[in-house]
Design a protein around this motif. Sequence first.
Motif: not given
Ligand code: MN
Length: 220
Positions: A27-29, A33-37
């Motif tokens: 989880k990257h703010a 904000l996004h979620y790096d899969f």
């Molecule tokens: Mn990222």
Amino acid sequence: MRDFARTPEPPPTPVERHGPLTFTIQKHAARRLHYDFRLEIDGVLVSWPIPKGPSYDPQERRLAIQTEDHPYEYGTFEGVIPAAEYGGGQVIVWDAGTYTVIVNNTPVDFHDRRQIEKLARAGVDKGHLSVFLNGRKLKGGWTLQRTRGKDVKSQWLFLKRRDQLQGAHPDITAEDRSVLSGLTIRDLEQGALPEHRANQLAPTAEHASNAYRRALPRPY
Ligand code: MN
């Protein structure tokens, strides 16, 4: 392209590992904000930022945009990327665990690393890949379906497969703690940092009290 000379992240040198393949979701703010899969394939982490994060609802079509492969070691990173640098902001390991690919509705044996990597690589190339995730938060089948472009910046959908695990959680992103340190993005914003860097993504009994080894219960 990311300027590796200006960021703390080295370019991906493949690592050699054994045992089941692993995945991570950071989880990257950043600015957004996004979620790096990230899936471990051939010693690097093939990566798709998912702006809204994953869902257990098969009707939710979550956009995922493929980005550069990341070094395997990056998958356990938690902390703060300086604001002036690429991706500046807080990062936690929101989920992590092992994975396999699903072929003909059947997950390939988790220990068949070679076969899984071959199928995963082929799936990424052809733009369709179904994976069975054995994470702490995500368990079950998800499909990655490419809808536009190829390689970096290609657009994909990240979709829950209809299996017996669909709907297992109404809003899994509400579970907002790191599975490694227990910290939230907010904790990092307030100055907390993980006590130590976890050294692997596969589940361990490291933080469990009174953990002991025993046979898996038989499924009914
Ligand atoms: Mn990222």
